[in-house]
Structures are given as C-alpha cells and as structure tokens.
Design a protein around this motif. Structure first.
Motif, PDB file in Angstrom:
ATOM      1  N   UNK B  56       0.714  -1.705   0.152  1.00  0.00           N
ATOM      2  CA  UNK B  56       0.272  -0.037   0.184  1.00  0.00           C
ATOM      3  C   UNK B  56       0.779   1.235   0.003  1.00  0.00           C
ATOM      4  N   UNK B  57       2.359   1.202  -0.292  1.00  0.00           N
ATOM      5  CA  UNK B  57       3.081   2.410  -0.324  1.00  0.00           C
ATOM      6  C   UNK B  57       3.046   3.262  -1.786  1.00  0.00           C
ATOM      7  N   UNK B  58       1.798   2.730  -2.450  1.00  0.00           N
ATOM      8  CA  UNK B  58       1.586   3.635  -4.265  1.00  0.00           C
ATOM      9  C   UNK B  58       0.411   4.711  -3.798  1.00  0.00           C
ATOM     10  N   UNK B  59       1.276   6.064  -4.523  1.00  0.00           N
ATOM     11  CA  UNK B  59       0.045   6.870  -4.696  1.00  0.00           C
ATOM     12  C   UNK B  59      -1.182   6.024  -5.164  1.00  0.00           C
ATOM     13  N   UNK B  60      -2.112   6.917  -5.284  1.00  0.00           N
ATOM     14  CA  UNK B  60      -3.770   6.727  -5.457  1.00  0.00           C
ATOM     15  C   UNK B  60      -3.119   6.123  -6.913  1.00  0.00           C
ATOM     16  N   UNK B  61      -2.901   7.102  -7.798  1.00  0.00           N
ATOM     17  CA  UNK B  61      -3.653   7.018  -9.224  1.00  0.00           C
ATOM     18  C   UNK B  61      -1.639   5.835  -9.618  1.00  0.00           C
ATOM     19  N   UNK B  62      -0.871   6.070  -8.905  1.00  0.00           N
ATOM     20  CA  UNK B  62      -0.504   4.449  -9.479  1.00  0.00           C
ATOM     21  C   UNK B  62      -0.609   3.290  -9.336  1.00  0.00           C
ATOM     22  N   UNK B  63      -1.278   3.117  -7.923  1.00  0.00           N
ATOM     23  CA  UNK B  63      -2.350   2.193  -7.419  1.00  0.00           C
ATOM     24  C   UNK B  63      -3.389   1.780  -8.577  1.00  0.00           C
ATOM     25  N   UNK B  64      -3.764   2.552  -9.557  1.00  0.00           N
ATOM     26  CA  UNK B  64      -4.863   2.488  -9.913  1.00  0.00           C
ATOM     27  C   UNK B  64      -4.711   2.068 -10.835  1.00  0.00           C
ATOM     28  N   UNK B  65      -3.694   2.692 -11.737  1.00  0.00           N
ATOM     29  CA  UNK B  65      -2.834   2.014 -12.853  1.00  0.00           C
ATOM     30  C   UNK B  65      -2.428   0.969 -12.755  1.00  0.00           C
ATOM     31  N   UNK B  66      -1.922   0.279 -11.648  1.00  0.00           N
ATOM     32  CA  UNK B  66      -1.653  -0.933 -11.447  1.00  0.00           C
ATOM     33  C   UNK B  66      -2.279  -1.805 -11.262  1.00  0.00           C
ATOM     34  N   UNK B  67      -3.153  -1.488 -10.195  1.00  0.00           N
ATOM     35  CA  UNK B  67      -4.651  -2.899  -9.735  1.00  0.00           C
ATOM     36  C   UNK B  67      -5.123  -3.017 -11.523  1.00  0.00           C
ATOM     37  N   UNK B  68      -4.996  -2.530 -12.362  1.00  0.00           N
ATOM     38  CA  UNK B  68      -6.014  -3.029 -13.826  1.00  0.00           C
ATOM     39  C   UNK B  68      -4.703  -4.056 -14.310  1.00  0.00           C
TER      40      UNK B  68
END
Lengths: 186, 268
Positions: B56-68
């Motif tokens: 959970x260390x990524x910022x919101x934008x990177x988390x969303x992008x990577x999640x997909x």
C-alpha cells in the motif's frame, strides 16, 4: 526444433557452444518477460514459439541472413502476441472457459491461506543462506531503503546487487510455490 | 531514455499500463529484448512495484493504474499475495526482535525479584492459619469469625512460575510450584520446540473439583525467548491455592498440557 536447425541457431547466437547456450537462455528469459508484461496467456510457451520461428526462418533462409537476433526475435514476438490476443478473444466469444483471474471464484481468504502454507513449506526447503537473505530483505525496521542499505553492508555488496539477489531468490521461491500448489491441487 | 532507477521505474509503469507513446514503446521494447542488463533492471522494477503495491505504498494514481494490470493475470495476483505474505513474515520478525529486547531484561528482573522474595519471604510470616481450607474460603458469612488478618506488609512483587507444556500423552508428572501466598503470579508456559507460532488459549483449573478455571485467556500470542515460544499470562494474588492444577494450551492445530502441584511457600 530439429537438431540441424538448433545448431544453426546456436551458431548465430555465439561461436562458442557454451556461450551460445547461455545467450539462448538469456534471450528466452527476456522474451518470456516481454510476453508476461504484455499479457501473453502463457509467456513461457510463447517464448518457446518465438525461438522455434527463429529456427524456421534460419532453415528457410529465403530472406537473407538474420543480422540482429534480438531485433528479429522482437518482431516475431510482437506478431505472436497479436496472434495470442486474437485467439483468446475468439475463445472468449465462443464462450470457452476464460482462465484469467477476473473469473476466478476463489475468495481472498482461501487464496491467502493457500499462499501462506505454500510459502512456509517452500521457504523451509530453500538453502539456509537464500532463506535468510529473502527473509531479511523483507524485515524493515523503519525506513525500507535504509534497511536494505544496512543489509547490503552486512553482505558486503551494493544495494543493487542485493536487490538482484533477492529477485533471484524470489523467482526461485515463486517457481517452487507454483509447483507445490499444482501438486496439492492434483 | 535514462536508466536511472527512478526514471526506469516510471517508464516501466507507463509501459505496462499503456501510458507510453507508440515510438517510446518501440524503443523500450527494443531494449527490453535486446539488452540483458536493461531487461534485468526492468524485472527489478516490476518486483519492487509489486512489493510497493502489496504494502500500500503507492500513490492513488499509480495504485489504480497498476491494479488493472495486476488483476489481468492470475500469476501477477499470486505474486502480490506472495509479497504480502513475505511482508507479514518480515513484520513478525521485527515484532519478535522487539519483544526479545523487552521481554528478556524484564523477565530477568522479575525472576531475580522472585528469587529474592522467596529467599527472604520468611521474614513476612503471617499468623498461623487455622486450616488450609479456611484460607480458600471466600465470602465468609457476615458475623462469623474471620481468620485473623495478616499484618500489613508491602505488596509482594509478581512471582514468575514457569511450566513446560507437552503434547497430551497419558499420565504426566506434575511440576511442584511454590508461589508466595497472596502474590500475583506471572505464569510462563514454555511450548514444545516445534509448536506453531499462532495465538493460543490458556486455561488453568484445579485437576479435581468443579470450581471452574482460575484462568481462561484467549488470543495469547507467544513470544520468543531464547529461541523457544513462551506464553505469558497473569494470575492475581490468591488465585492459586494449594492443590493440583492442569494447564491446557489450545492452538489452532493442537493442544498441549502441563500439570502442576501448588504448595504455598509459607505453608509448613
């Protein structure tokens, strides 16, 4: 790939047979990553197919010699990736079972338990030095970068070398875990 | 394209999440397949992004992008799960290390105080008790003669009792323990060397009679003391009376038992 074709590929990669085998494995690994990062259904199999097609091209030799094996391999790989995507799309449209994780029915808790069990088992099977390295790599007393820096000093290597070693052990662990989970599911 | 690790990480993230221009993609892929060092560095970026995502260390934008991208592959989701499991192992190791740093000196002090108190305990001998049963009585009816109260003395420090728990296998010898009457007790249960490191339920009850458990505590997490797992529990003063006790420790997968005979140190 037939023996004579394989020999031609080896010669193309390096003059020395042993070096050629090493180059073959490295190219195969880079191709596998390429397919994995681009959503290939089975990256290992696609990398195998790429190498086979390179061999076929060498056998025909109707378009002149291959100047740059990596560049040629990339071209073949892109083509295979498109074929792979088309096949998967067809399978999905035909209502065939889609094995991507979006349709996985196992819940998160079960998955976590299975992973924890597999991880503990496979960690115990690792040689002690590798087990200690990977466990220490994930021990962070505060700042992760500082922890890695301290660990690198303990090992007498650079942080980058530490990251690479941890990655190799991690990959070994992943392969072992996959085999363990497959055995358990049989 | 710079090979600086931060730059490479950003480029890798843009590559796998479709954030690159076509010309950039061509150039990036030529290096991925043609350059072993670059491919290895990209693989490191991938691993560290998965670790950061799992933590959970990524910022919101990177988390969303990577999640997909991650959810598009069962293998990658397994790697995320593996990262979480390894991180959990790391966190527990840190907790154990902190516990050992705190528990060992405190245990040494408590053990030392316990030995000191036991050795000097006879200075605080109370008036003789009429009978041991009378001492165990609670709720003595109003107006009836109560046993004489002992002279006031400073509260005795908590006494440490260490028992060894074993797998249930028939009759087991009982350990003799001699707590000071009225002292609170720090009960330490030493688990077998191969016991699982998970929460346990500790129950302490008299072996005979049906007076209920003197201790029933759930969710007790073991701490590591000299490479062995130890469960700690606390009993108030006078919880233990002379007699035989059974200590039962229940874990998720198995149970362990210990037996102890309590003999008060001020009894004759």
């Amino acid at each position: 790939m037939e023996g004579a074709t394989f020999d031609k590929l080896m010669q193309l990669l390096a003059a020395d047979r042993e070096q050629a085998a090493l180059e073959y494995r490295r190219l195969h690994e880079r191709l596998t990553r390429f397919f994995d990062w681009n959503g290939g259904e089975d990256p290992l199999a696609l990398a195998d197919q790429t190498m086979d097609r390179i061999g076929n091209r060498l056998e025909k030799n109707d378009e002149g010699p291959i100047q740059n094996v990596s560049a040629f391999a990339l071209g073949v790989a892109r083509h295979l990736l498109q074929e792979d995507a088309r096949q998967r799309k067809k399978a999905a449209e035909a209502g065939a079972h889609w094995t991507s994780s979006g349709q996985s029915s196992s819940n998160n808790e079960d998955e976590k338990e299975r992973m924890d069990e597999a991880l503990l088992h496979c960690l115990a099977q690792l040689p002690l030095d590798r087990r200690q390295l990977i466990e220490s790599y994930y021990v962070h007393k505060g700042n992760k970068a500082r922890s890695h820096q301290q660990l690198a000093v303990e090992y007498g290597i650079t942080v980058n070398a530490l990251r690479t070693r941890a990655l190799r052990v991690r990959q070994e662990l992943e392969r072992a875990i996959l085999q363990y989970l497959e055995r358990k599911s049989q | 394209m710079s090979d600086d690790s931060g730059q490479l990480r950003d480029n890798f993230l843009r590559y796998v999440t479709g954030g690159m221009e076509p010309e950039e993609v061509l150039s990036f892929e030529e290096r991925l397949v043609g350059d072993l060092g670059f491919s290895d560095a990209a693989a490191l970026c991938e691993q560290e992004l998965i670790d950061a995502y799992a933590a959970g260390e990524l910022n919101e934008a990177d988390t969303t992008a990577l999640q997909h991208w991650l959810e598009g592959s069962p293998r990658r989701m397994q790697r995320v799960q593996l990262a979480r499991s390894l991180q959990e192992i790391g966190r527990r190791k840190v907790q154990r290390q902190w516990s050992m740093r705190l528990v060992l000196p405190i245990a040494a002090v408590i053990a030392g105080l316990a030995v000191l108190t036991w050795m000097t305990g006879r200075r605080f001998v109370h008036h003789p008790e009429p009978a041991s049963d009378a001492v165990a009585q609670k709720g003595v009816p109003a107006g009836s003669e109560r046993p004489p109260e002992p002279p006031s003395s400073p509260a005795a420090p908590e006494q440490v009792i260490l028992v060894v728990a074993e797998r249930v296998r028939g009759d087991m010898p009982a350990q003799l323990v001699t707590p000071q009457r009225g002292s609170a007790v720090a009960l330490q249960v030493l688990l077998p060397a191969d016991a699982a490191d998970n929460p346990y339920r500790i129950r302490v009850a008299k072996s005979e009679g049906s007076r209920g458990a003197v201790l029933d505590q759930r969710g007790v997490r073991p701490v590591v003391t000299r490479d062995r797992l130890v469960l700690n529990a606390h009993l108030p003063g006078d919880a233990l009376t002379p007699g035989s006790y059974t200590v039962v420790v229940d874990g998720a997968q198995e149970s362990f038992v210990s037996r102890m005979t309590v003999h008060m140190s001020s009894d004759k």
